[in-house]
Design a protein around this motif. Sequence first.
Motif, PDB file in Angstrom:
ATOM      1  N   VAL A 293      13.624 -10.758 -22.777  1.00 43.18           N
ATOM      2  CA  VAL A 293      13.192  -9.534 -22.095  1.00 43.18           C
ATOM      3  C   VAL A 293      12.629  -9.871 -20.723  1.00 43.18           C
ATOM      4  O   VAL A 293      11.708 -10.684 -20.599  1.00 43.18           O
ATOM      5  N   ARG A 294      13.181  -9.229 -19.693  1.00 44.53           N
ATOM      6  CA  ARG A 294      12.650  -9.363 -18.334  1.00 44.53           C
ATOM      7  C   ARG A 294      12.573  -7.998 -17.676  1.00 44.53           C
ATOM      8  O   ARG A 294      13.519  -7.210 -17.722  1.00 44.53           O
ATOM      9  N   THR A 295      11.423  -7.705 -17.082  1.00 45.95           N
ATOM     10  CA  THR A 295      11.242  -6.478 -16.320  1.00 45.95           C
ATOM     11  C   THR A 295      10.611  -6.814 -14.967  1.00 45.95           C
ATOM     12  O   THR A 295      10.107  -7.920 -14.756  1.00 45.95           O
ATOM     13  N   SER A 296      10.623  -5.842 -14.069  1.00 47.22           N
ATOM     14  CA  SER A 296       9.954  -5.990 -12.775  1.00 47.22           C
ATOM     15  C   SER A 296       9.628  -4.597 -12.256  1.00 47.22           C
ATOM     16  O   SER A 296      10.167  -3.597 -12.750  1.00 47.22           O
ATOM     17  N   PRO A 297       8.758  -4.481 -11.254  1.00 43.21           N
ATOM     18  CA  PRO A 297       8.515  -3.175 -10.650  1.00 43.21           C
ATOM     19  C   PRO A 297       9.744  -2.725  -9.876  1.00 43.21           C
ATOM     20  O   PRO A 297      10.644  -3.529  -9.600  1.00 43.21           O
ATOM     21  N   ASP A 298       9.789  -1.451  -9.531  1.00 44.15           N
ATOM     22  CA  ASP A 298      10.970  -0.925  -8.839  1.00 44.15           C
ATOM     23  C   ASP A 298      10.833  -0.971  -7.319  1.00 44.15           C
ATOM     24  O   ASP A 298      11.542  -0.265  -6.604  1.00 44.15           O
ATOM     25  N   HIS A 299       9.910  -1.809  -6.807  1.00 44.59           N
ATOM     26  CA  HIS A 299       9.714  -1.904  -5.361  1.00 44.59           C
ATOM     27  C   HIS A 299       9.836  -3.353  -4.914  1.00 44.59           C
ATOM     28  O   HIS A 299       9.927  -4.271  -5.736  1.00 44.59           O
ATOM     29  N   GLY A 300       9.826  -3.557  -3.604  1.00 38.95           N
ATOM     30  CA  GLY A 300       9.973  -4.888  -3.042  1.00 38.95           C
ATOM     31  C   GLY A 300       8.656  -5.488  -2.599  1.00 38.95           C
ATOM     32  O   GLY A 300       7.571  -5.112  -3.076  1.00 38.95           O
ATOM     33  N   THR A 301       8.746  -6.434  -1.645  1.00 36.96           N
ATOM     34  CA  THR A 301       7.571  -7.186  -1.198  1.00 36.96           C
ATOM     35  C   THR A 301       6.606  -6.347  -0.364  1.00 36.96           C
ATOM     36  O   THR A 301       5.430  -6.690  -0.270  1.00 36.96           O
ATOM     37  N   ALA A 302       7.110  -5.271   0.235  1.00 35.96           N
ATOM     38  CA  ALA A 302       6.270  -4.349   1.029  1.00 35.96           C
ATOM     39  C   ALA A 302       5.415  -5.087   2.061  1.00 35.96           C
ATOM     40  O   ALA A 302       4.202  -4.926   2.121  1.00 35.96           O
ATOM     41  N   TYR A 303       6.059  -5.901   2.884  1.00 35.08           N
ATOM     42  CA  TYR A 303       5.347  -6.662   3.910  1.00 35.08           C
ATOM     43  C   TYR A 303       4.464  -5.766   4.797  1.00 35.08           C
ATOM     44  O   TYR A 303       3.422  -6.184   5.278  1.00 35.08           O
ATOM     45  N   GLU A 304       4.911  -4.527   5.006  1.00 33.59           N
ATOM     46  CA  GLU A 304       4.200  -3.649   5.943  1.00 33.59           C
ATOM     47  C   GLU A 304       2.785  -3.302   5.482  1.00 33.59           C
ATOM     48  O   GLU A 304       1.928  -2.940   6.300  1.00 33.59           O
ATOM     49  N   ILE A 305       2.517  -3.416   4.189  1.00 31.49           N
ATOM     50  CA  ILE A 305       1.157  -3.128   3.708  1.00 31.49           C
ATOM     51  C   ILE A 305       0.506  -4.342   3.056  1.00 31.49           C
ATOM     52  O   ILE A 305      -0.631  -4.260   2.581  1.00 31.49           O
ATOM     53  N   ALA A 306       1.209  -5.465   3.024  1.00 32.11           N
ATOM     54  CA  ALA A 306       0.668  -6.667   2.379  1.00 32.11           C
ATOM     55  C   ALA A 306      -0.614  -7.125   3.062  1.00 32.11           C
ATOM     56  O   ALA A 306      -0.715  -7.128   4.289  1.00 32.11           O
ATOM     57  N   GLY A 307      -1.603  -7.482   2.256  1.00 29.64           N
ATOM     58  CA  GLY A 307      -2.880  -7.973   2.772  1.00 29.64           C
ATOM     59  C   GLY A 307      -3.874  -6.886   3.122  1.00 29.64           C
ATOM     60  O   GLY A 307      -5.024  -7.188   3.466  1.00 29.64           O
TER      61      GLY A 307
END
Length: 359
Positions: A293-307
């Motif tokens: 079983v493997r899952t992940s969120p449906d979004h990416g790295t979102a660099y624009e709001i990271a940190g």
Amino acid sequence: MKREEKIIVGISIGDLNGIGSEIVLKIFEDNRMMDFYTPVIFASTKTMTFVKNYFKLNINLNGINTTKEIVHGKVNVLNCWKENVNINFGKEDLKIGEYAIKSLEAATKALKDEEIDVLVTAPINKSNIQSDTFKFPGHTDYLAQELEGDSLMFMVTDTLRVGLLTDHVPVKDVSNHISPELIIKKIDTVYNSLKTDFRISKPKIAVLGINPHTGDNGVIGTEDDTIMRPTLKKIKESGKLVFGPYAADSFFGSDNYKSFDAIIASYHDQGLIPFKTLSFGQGVNFTAGLNRVRTSPDHGTAYEIAGKGIADISSFKEALFTAVSIFKNRNEFEELNKNPLAISKRKRFDERKYESKKK
């Protein structure tokens, strides 16, 4: 499930310059999460301590070097490297991509060796993970090679499930990839997943057409008439409740999707645009068809709001609970099929429960 203890959830940390590490640690600030499963983050104690301090999070980390040292009731961090990592939130960095792969490879090995029960992957950057030894467009393709089975990208919520015939394929190549054999294989994967992973006894599946308006009788392409319709007819004759092809432009807006247990889209954006629009950040990417079983969120790295400390944990939290739920459903399905009497008892119990809810 072979163990007596809680389900062990392995977490690959993804791109450290993105939002993954922030949302993972934020989730486990809530100690109640450890009531449901035991987390193991594949990274390093030094790196996770930096992230914890950067975001001023109130969380205790338990550093370990092997899965034999896992402690239930704690947030375990399995050390995949010892050196300090230079994290620059919001920046694409090839070196950071190397750490994402170190984490993924270590977590996948633990999953294959049954040292963890499920894997939840934080977002990666598909560009900075590429190397001479790692040439995959994403998690799904890598895990398809490492694990047994026929993988399928299955985007799921409690009320909506969308599978893909083709996933990371350029639009200009989509029709060349779709064949009767592929359609049959993908529908079988979705059908079996609905029964095994989601406990739906008689799945009802809709399939979206390849061309606009499913080709308009050949005016806008012939693939729906020559490939899709004959194949779906053959599948339906085998006893599966499969319907289509439906014109994709009106299918979701008309709420037609609510009549089905799953929808299969012909290509990536045809399925994921409506899914992400309707799921409002609650969606989960589940790799169906594999023996783990493997899952992940449906979004990416979102660099624009990271940190910035503003990343939403909702989708990742759903990915954690979905992985645990599917793992339990698979084990229960296996046990019930070993014991027909238990199946009969379960059916009567479910029917009584349903009738009581109706009242």
